[in-house]
Design an enzyme around this catalytic site. Structure first.
Site, PDB file in Angstrom:
ATOM      1  N   TYR A  53      46.698  36.409 -52.616  1.00 19.00           N
ATOM      2  CA  TYR A  53      45.382  37.267 -52.877  1.00 19.00           C
ATOM      3  C   TYR A  53      44.371  36.280 -51.522  1.00 19.00           C
ATOM      4  O   TYR A  53      43.625  36.977 -51.922  1.00 19.00           O
ATOM      5  CB  TYR A  53      45.459  36.454 -54.107  1.00 19.00           C
ATOM      6  CG  TYR A  53      45.929  36.955 -55.304  1.00 19.00           C
ATOM      7  CD1 TYR A  53      47.479  37.356 -54.861  1.00 19.00           C
ATOM      8  CD2 TYR A  53      45.405  38.429 -55.237  1.00 19.00           C
ATOM      9  CE1 TYR A  53      47.578  38.658 -55.891  1.00 19.00           C
ATOM     10  CE2 TYR A  53      46.417  39.225 -56.762  1.00 19.00           C
ATOM     11  CZ  TYR A  53      47.615  38.818 -56.556  1.00 19.00           C
ATOM     12  OH  TYR A  53      48.413  39.590 -57.306  1.00 19.00           O
TER      13      TYR A  53
ATOM     14  N   LYS B 122      59.505  30.588 -53.824  1.00 22.01           N
ATOM     15  CA  LYS B 122      60.187  31.758 -53.088  1.00 22.01           C
ATOM     16  C   LYS B 122      61.107  30.288 -52.070  1.00 22.01           C
ATOM     17  O   LYS B 122      60.955  30.996 -51.327  1.00 22.01           O
ATOM     18  CB  LYS B 122      60.162  32.794 -52.732  1.00 22.01           C
ATOM     19  CG  LYS B 122      60.817  33.614 -51.868  1.00 22.01           C
ATOM     20  CD  LYS B 122      62.257  34.288 -53.435  1.00 22.01           C
ATOM     21  CE  LYS B 122      63.052  35.444 -52.511  1.00 22.01           C
ATOM     22  NZ  LYS B 122      64.182  35.583 -52.348  1.00 22.01           N
TER      23      LYS B 122
ATOM     24  N   ASP C  84      63.142  35.406 -58.033  1.00 25.60           N
ATOM     25  CA  ASP C  84      63.611  37.293 -58.466  1.00 25.60           C
ATOM     26  C   ASP C  84      64.652  36.569 -59.386  1.00 25.60           C
ATOM     27  O   ASP C  84      64.937  37.398 -60.666  1.00 25.60           O
ATOM     28  CB  ASP C  84      64.721  37.462 -57.478  1.00 25.60           C
ATOM     29  CG  ASP C  84      64.865  36.908 -55.876  1.00 25.60           C
ATOM     30  OD1 ASP C  84      64.519  34.941 -55.928  1.00 25.60           O
ATOM     31  OD2 ASP C  84      65.860  36.259 -55.081  1.00 25.60           O
TER      32      ASP C  84
ATOM     33  N   ASP D  20      51.615  37.271 -60.783  1.00 22.92           N
ATOM     34  CA  ASP D  20      50.455  38.224 -61.254  1.00 22.92           C
ATOM     35  C   ASP D  20      51.861  39.135 -61.992  1.00 22.92           C
ATOM     36  O   ASP D  20      51.556  39.960 -63.502  1.00 22.92           O
ATOM     37  CB  ASP D  20      50.122  38.913 -60.066  1.00 22.92           C
ATOM     38  CG  ASP D  20      49.354  40.462 -60.725  1.00 22.92           C
ATOM     39  OD1 ASP D  20      48.538  40.086 -61.479  1.00 22.92           O
ATOM     40  OD2 ASP D  20      48.760  40.824 -59.471  1.00 22.92           O
TER      41      ASP D  20
END
Ligand code: NAI
Length: 347
Positions: A129, A181, A216, A240
């Site tokens: 971001y 991740k 995921d 988010d």
């Protein structure tokens, strides 16, 4: 003998745009019935700020929050055109609101999942971001290549992880799940995981459980078996996405409150937007903003009032069965507010 009036806590009040003023009036009515200890400093932002001063985040509003360090905020619209930046993003930056806290609890039974009670804590200032983005032109295509750079720091990771562990301990939670991740983004989210492991081993190992999960897999497990989670902490973009997924587990954004906590201020809001399609009709659901006010009461150490407010909302929705249209009822915003205020007064 005279007793001193209990001291009131200064707090900035921004009604916001669209349904903002309607749900804010409803929320203030309930907070008044509850005897909430806030001394409100009214301020404007969003379209109301543009109308009043030509700026969606007027200097007077920033000054007010600088003084009170506490705000309850309605949804803000970013005017399209005119090159305005989102007021929400500007607030996050101005007050270093690094922690976004989104509790999700089943309030109206009969939805897809019963008895959900989990909290997502999202890092709010770093990651993808930061907006370091550009295109590279090739031949006559100015957008042939797009490049984005994310930034996560050890200090920023440590700060949000510490916040999550402390939050979990303070609120009697059993486990913190770190979402990452790091198998693919080895540096960008690896630093977050590495910091989590280090912090847990040195400071929290004997006090609260920590588990790790890849984003995921987390998204899938949330819809397969959401009860396995308790407090989830993650980086900005994953937070988010997962926070909206989690709001969906408990009936959508209309019921979801959010807290933005920083080193210099704390700002509480409903997660939903200004709902221009129903603005002015008196039918908006004020519960998300009321729950945000409940988080604000918890934040200032009045968990007793926060709990009473949540119990009154529960009872009104489920015992009295007073609900707005989005929850399948027919009550107006003010009818729901009056019913909750009556419950609050009775407790
Ligand atoms: P939205 O959340 O305002 O509306 C989405 C749908 O949910 C609409 O059908 C709306 O009627 C309904 N809805 C939302 N809140 C509701 C409530 N309390 N009661 C009943 N129904 C409700 O999202 P949208 O339409 O994408 O955004 C509208 C404006 O709000 C945009 O200008 C956006 O930038 C702004 N926004 C501001 C936010 C903030 O200040 N935190 C957050 C999200 C959007």
């Amino acid at each position: 003998m005279t007793t001193a009036a209990p001291s009131r806590i200064p707090a900035t009040l921004i009604p916001g745009d669209g349904i903002g003023p309607e749900i804010m009036d409803a929320t203030i009515a309930v907070l008044d019935a509850l005897g909430a200890p806030f001394a409100w400093h009214p301020a404007v932002a969003g379209l109301a700020g543009v109308k009043a001063t030509g700026d969606p985040l007027p200097a007077a509003t920033l000054d007010s929050i600088r003084q009170t360090r506490l705000a309850l905020k309605g949804p803000l619209e970013t005017p399209s055109g005119g090159g305005y930046r989102s007021s929400n993003v500007r607030l996050r930056e101005a007050f270093k609101l690094y922690a976004n806290v989104r509790p999700a609890r089943t309030l109206v039974p009969g939805g897809r999942f019963e008895d959900i009670d989990l909290v997502l804590i999202r890092e709010n200032n770093e990651g993808l971001y930061t907006g370091y983005e550009h295109y590279i032109a090739i031949d006559d295509d100015p957008h042939a290549v797009a490049i984005a750079t994310g930034v996560n720091t050890r200090q920023g990771s440590r700060r949000i992880l510490e916040f999550a562990f402390e939050y979990a301990l303070r609120t009697g939670r059993r486990k913190v799940t770190v979402v990452h991740k790091a198998n693919i983004m080895k540096a960008l989210t690896g630093i977050f995981l590495e910091t989590a492991r280090e912090l847990h081993a040195t400071t929290y190992r004997d006090r609260i459980a920590m588990e790790e999960i890849i984003v995921d897999a987390c998204a899938m497990k949330l819809v397969m078996n959401p009860w396995q989670f308790d407090v989830i902490v993650t980086t900005n973009l994953f937070g988010d996405i997962l926070s909206d997924e989690i709001a969906g587990l408990v009936g959508g954004l209309g019921m979801a409150p959010g807290a933005n906590i920083g080193t210099q201020a704390a700002i509480f809001e409903a997660v939903h937007g200004s709902a221009p399609d129903i603005a002015g009709k008196g039918i908006a659901n004020p519960v998300a903003l009321m729950l945000a006010a409940g988080l604000m009461l918890d934040h200032v150490g009045r968990e007793d009032l926060g709990r009473r407010l949540r119990e009154a909302i529960d009872a009104t929705l489920n015992v009295d069965r007073v609900r707005t249209g989005d929850l399948g009822g027919s009550a107006s915003t003010t009818e729901l507010a009056s019913a909750i205020a009556a419950r609050v007064g009775a407790t």
